[in-house]
Motif scaffolding. Structure first.
Motif, PDB file in Angstrom:
ATOM      1  N   PHE A 261       0.847  -1.207   0.000  1.00  0.00           N
ATOM      2  CA  PHE A 261       0.000   0.000   0.000  1.00  0.00           C
ATOM      3  C   PHE A 261       0.871   1.240   0.000  1.00  0.00           C
ATOM      4  O   PHE A 261       1.792   1.373   0.818  1.00  0.00           O
ATOM      5  N   ALA A 262       0.585   2.183  -0.892  1.00  0.00           N
ATOM      6  CA  ALA A 262       1.312   3.449  -0.945  1.00  0.00           C
ATOM      7  C   ALA A 262       0.323   4.600  -0.998  1.00  0.00           C
ATOM      8  O   ALA A 262      -0.608   4.599  -1.807  1.00  0.00           O
ATOM      9  N   ALA A 263       0.498   5.588  -0.119  1.00  0.00           N
ATOM     10  CA  ALA A 263      -0.362   6.772  -0.115  1.00  0.00           C
ATOM     11  C   ALA A 263       0.060   7.719  -1.232  1.00  0.00           C
ATOM     12  O   ALA A 263       1.250   7.874  -1.515  1.00  0.00           O
ATOM     13  N   HIS A 287      -4.845   6.465  -2.916  1.00  0.00           N
ATOM     14  CA  HIS A 287      -3.742   5.538  -2.671  1.00  0.00           C
ATOM     15  C   HIS A 287      -3.701   4.501  -3.781  1.00  0.00           C
ATOM     16  O   HIS A 287      -4.677   4.306  -4.524  1.00  0.00           O
ATOM     17  N   GLN A 288      -2.564   3.872  -3.897  1.00  0.00           N
ATOM     18  CA  GLN A 288      -2.391   2.733  -4.790  1.00  0.00           C
ATOM     19  C   GLN A 288      -2.027   1.519  -3.955  1.00  0.00           C
ATOM     20  O   GLN A 288      -1.361   1.650  -2.918  1.00  0.00           O
ATOM     21  N   MET A 289      -2.449   0.358  -4.419  1.00  0.00           N
ATOM     22  CA  MET A 289      -2.011  -0.858  -3.738  1.00  0.00           C
ATOM     23  C   MET A 289      -2.026  -2.038  -4.701  1.00  0.00           C
ATOM     24  O   MET A 289      -2.853  -2.118  -5.607  1.00  0.00           O
ATOM     25  N   GLY A 290      -1.068  -2.910  -4.469  1.00  0.00           N
ATOM     26  CA  GLY A 290      -1.074  -4.212  -5.112  1.00  0.00           C
ATOM     27  C   GLY A 290      -1.617  -5.220  -4.113  1.00  0.00           C
ATOM     28  O   GLY A 290      -1.344  -5.119  -2.906  1.00  0.00           O
ATOM     29  N   VAL A 291      -2.378  -6.181  -4.604  1.00  0.00           N
ATOM     30  CA  VAL A 291      -3.049  -7.136  -3.721  1.00  0.00           C
ATOM     31  C   VAL A 291      -2.802  -8.558  -4.196  1.00  0.00           C
ATOM     32  O   VAL A 291      -2.973  -8.866  -5.380  1.00  0.00           O
ATOM     33  N   ILE A 292      -2.371  -9.425  -3.273  1.00  0.00           N
ATOM     34  CA  ILE A 292      -2.334 -10.864  -3.541  1.00  0.00           C
ATOM     35  C   ILE A 292      -3.400 -11.519  -2.670  1.00  0.00           C
ATOM     36  O   ILE A 292      -3.672 -11.070  -1.551  1.00  0.00           O
ATOM     37  N   LEU A 293      -4.020 -12.547  -3.176  1.00  0.00           N
ATOM     38  CA  LEU A 293      -5.193 -13.108  -2.505  1.00  0.00           C
ATOM     39  C   LEU A 293      -4.857 -14.069  -1.372  1.00  0.00           C
ATOM     40  O   LEU A 293      -5.708 -14.342  -0.519  1.00  0.00           O
ATOM     41  N   SER A 294      -3.649 -14.604  -1.343  1.00  0.00           N
ATOM     42  CA  SER A 294      -3.282 -15.568  -0.298  1.00  0.00           C
ATOM     43  C   SER A 294      -1.908 -15.228   0.261  1.00  0.00           C
ATOM     44  O   SER A 294      -0.889 -15.463  -0.398  1.00  0.00           O
ATOM     45  N   ILE A 373       4.630 -10.422  -3.517  1.00  0.00           N
ATOM     46  CA  ILE A 373       4.634  -9.017  -3.104  1.00  0.00           C
ATOM     47  C   ILE A 373       5.636  -8.229  -3.943  1.00  0.00           C
ATOM     48  O   ILE A 373       5.402  -7.060  -4.268  1.00  0.00           O
ATOM     49  N   ARG A 374       6.750  -8.861  -4.328  1.00  0.00           N
ATOM     50  CA  ARG A 374       7.663  -8.170  -5.240  1.00  0.00           C
ATOM     51  C   ARG A 374       6.985  -7.918  -6.589  1.00  0.00           C
ATOM     52  O   ARG A 374       7.198  -6.857  -7.200  1.00  0.00           O
ATOM     53  N   ASP A 375       6.168  -8.856  -7.045  1.00  0.00           N
ATOM     54  CA  ASP A 375       5.362  -8.596  -8.249  1.00  0.00           C
ATOM     55  C   ASP A 375       4.560  -7.310  -8.079  1.00  0.00           C
ATOM     56  O   ASP A 375       4.423  -6.505  -9.007  1.00  0.00           O
ATOM     57  N   ASN A 376       3.996  -7.137  -6.881  1.00  0.00           N
ATOM     58  CA  ASN A 376       3.231  -5.922  -6.591  1.00  0.00           C
ATOM     59  C   ASN A 376       4.108  -4.683  -6.656  1.00  0.00           C
ATOM     60  O   ASN A 376       3.694  -3.633  -7.165  1.00  0.00           O
ATOM     61  N   LEU A 377       5.325  -4.787  -6.119  1.00  0.00           N
ATOM     62  CA  LEU A 377       6.252  -3.653  -6.157  1.00  0.00           C
ATOM     63  C   LEU A 377       6.570  -3.263  -7.594  1.00  0.00           C
ATOM     64  O   LEU A 377       6.577  -2.069  -7.941  1.00  0.00           O
ATOM     65  N   GLU A 378       6.829  -4.250  -8.437  1.00  0.00           N
ATOM     66  CA  GLU A 378       7.131  -3.953  -9.839  1.00  0.00           C
ATOM     67  C   GLU A 378       5.922  -3.302 -10.517  1.00  0.00           C
ATOM     68  O   GLU A 378       6.070  -2.384 -11.338  1.00  0.00           O
ATOM     69  N   ALA A 379       4.713  -3.754 -10.155  1.00  0.00           N
ATOM     70  CA  ALA A 379       3.513  -3.156 -10.738  1.00  0.00           C
ATOM     71  C   ALA A 379       3.339  -1.714 -10.273  1.00  0.00           C
ATOM     72  O   ALA A 379       2.960  -0.836 -11.060  1.00  0.00           O
ATOM     73  N   LEU A 380       3.599  -1.449  -9.001  1.00  0.00           N
ATOM     74  CA  LEU A 380       3.500  -0.088  -8.492  1.00  0.00           C
ATOM     75  C   LEU A 380       4.511   0.830  -9.182  1.00  0.00           C
ATOM     76  O   LEU A 380       4.197   1.979  -9.514  1.00  0.00           O
TER      77      LEU A 380
END
Length: 483
Positions: A261-263, A287-294, A373-380
């Protein structure tokens, strides 16, 4: 005194703070999830009320005097759930939850309509609310015909508390019906799913008043003249609890799902990245956020198979981060959101050998979540947001091994807050304080002190990078099998 009520997937938490934001006490009420079919996830809204009553009764038993002094209540809750009520306010069917993926075909159809991404700033994910209503219209038309209001889970609690149909911006941004930049319902998007603005609750900001506690409940709990705040979706509420409200602040949440999560100080949509661009709980912020389901859900699933508790499994790994073993785990147990938007994909272990004992598999599960979560970082990053450090929250953050894995996978320091409860219930209580007193939201939503920081293990960065590349290469193969 101010009360935060957080309606989670596994329970309701009631947390009491005083005017100086010191935590006075907390209590919980448990919930269970029904999974009648593969990909389905439901709860009975009546159980939310029972769990809330249990939690508040727990507070009353230990802090009756303080509870009676409450002047503001803030609400937080699991997002995206479709709670359908008729004209009398009666629930028409079990709530379809955030991690229910039955409406993937309906989501794809809505997402193909360019108006949805343009106005909401997001992909229409199967877990969002709009495709669930499209699914109900198709498969349960007799129920759809009776729908008078569509409520998000925490806003059903508000109906019970106040008798009012009201929601707020952060939670509503996850429905696929909100014009996120303009912070209002979109009549044309509602119409595309057979609904109108009359089916929706009115909207306020999370810091604003959104009804008053009904006399019956106030009398039962010994309260009087209690304001209920707009509140927030669970991640935005956690951000308020963590002080993640200003540009550049970020946290990682290891709960049932995982969130990066990033504000943001402005609205920054990039739907093709599968990053969520939502309104924040504070006015004129996003805000932006990347989400993983598990996230912890993946470890808890493996815990059930291994016959050891999650804490026992992580303790077996010791205190020092190990290099990845070559066993790779994909944590797609109920599909995935960021960056794949894939409801059909399922998880896998790859690279198993005779030497792959329990601790190796535990390590692979933790690493798989870290890599997701790193996938999320790259997406952000692709969506224009850079993160230089994160604060860790959620049940999984109790494992320092896991946090070291995340720090190394993301190559950013991970801060551990000083002892205290700074999650969604605390953030909700802060919003209750703001709504009741008119206090400045930024002055109230400050960050906790950092107890210690876990730095990336530089000696393992090369091994982690190589393991992450293996992880990324795994997705296309698993996807081909799943589809």
């Amino acid at each position: 005194m101010y009360l935060g009520l957080d309606l989670g997937t596994s329970g309701v938490k009631a947390l009491l703070i005083d005017g100086n934001q010191r935590i006075v006490g907390s209590a919980n009420g448990a919930l269970e999830v029904s999974r009648p079919h593969s990909g389905w996830s439901e709860q009975n809204p009546a159980d939310w009320i029972k769990a809330s009553e249990t939690a508040i009764a727990g507070l009353k038993a230990s802090h009756a005097k303080e509870l009676a002094a409450v002047k503001g209540i803030g609400l937080s809750g699991q997002m995206h759930g479709a709670t359908l009520v008729d004209a009398a306010g009666a629930v028409l069917r079990p709530c379809i939850l955030w991690n229910d993926t039955r409406s993937y075909a309906e989501a794809a159809k809505l997402d193909a309509d360019p108006r949805f991404r343009k106005l909401t700033g997001n992909i229409v994910f199967p877990g969002f609310t709009a495709p669930k209503l499209a699914w109900v219209a198709k498969h349960e038309p007799e129920i759809f015909a009776k729908v008078a209001k569509v409520l998000l889970p925490k806003d059903y609690l508000r109906l019970w508390l106040t008798g009012e149909y009201i929601s707020e911006m952060s939670d509503s941004a996850g429905t696929s019906w909100l014009d996120t930049g303009a912070r209002k319902w979109s009549a044309e998007l509602l119409d595309a799913t057979g609904l109108s603005e009359s089916h929706m609750p009115s909207l306020v900001e999370g810091t604003e008043q959104a009804g008053k506690l009904r006399g019956e409940l106030a009398s039962a709990w010994g309260m009087s003249d209690v304001v209920v705040a707009g509140g927030a979706g669970d991640n935005a509420a956690s951000a308020c609890g963590m002080g993640t409200v200003s540009e550049g602040a970020a946290f990682v949440s290891l709960g049932t799902s995982g969130v990066l999560f990033a504000a943001n100080g402005s609205y920054l949509p990039k739907p093709e990245s599968a990053v969520h661009a939502f309104c924040h709980a504070l006015p004129n912020t996003w805000h932006q956020m990347g989400v993983i389901l598990s996230a912890t859900d993946a470890l808890n699933w493996y815990s059930g198979i291994a016959g050891k508790s999650a804490a026992e499994l992580t303790t077996e790994l010791g205190n020092s981060l190990k290099a990845p073993s070559g066993v790779t785990f994909a944590p797609y147990l109920s599909g995935e959101r960021t960056p794949h938007n894939d409801a059909v994909i399922r998880g896998a272990f790859i690279g198993l050998g005779h030497e792959s004992d329990r601790s190796v598999l535990t390590q692979a599960v933790l690493e798989g979540v870290s890599f997701a979560i790193r996938d999320n970082l790259e997406a952000l990053k692709s969506a224009g947001t850079s993160i230089s450090r994160v604060t860790a929250i959620g049940g999984g953050s109790r494992s320092e091994y896991w946090l070291a894995s995340i720090a190394t996978a993301l190559d950013v320091p991970v801060d551990i807050p000083a002892d205290g409860d700074f999650g969604a219930a605390f953030g909700a209580a802060r919003l209750g304080l703001i709504a009741a007193t008119g206090a400045d939201p930024v002055a109230v939503c400050t960050a906790p002190q950092t107890a210690r920081t876990i730095e990336p293990v530089s000696a393992l960065s090369g091994a982690y990078d190589a393991a992450y590349q293996r992880y990324r290469e795994l997705y296309p193969a698993i996807r081909q099998l799943a589809h």
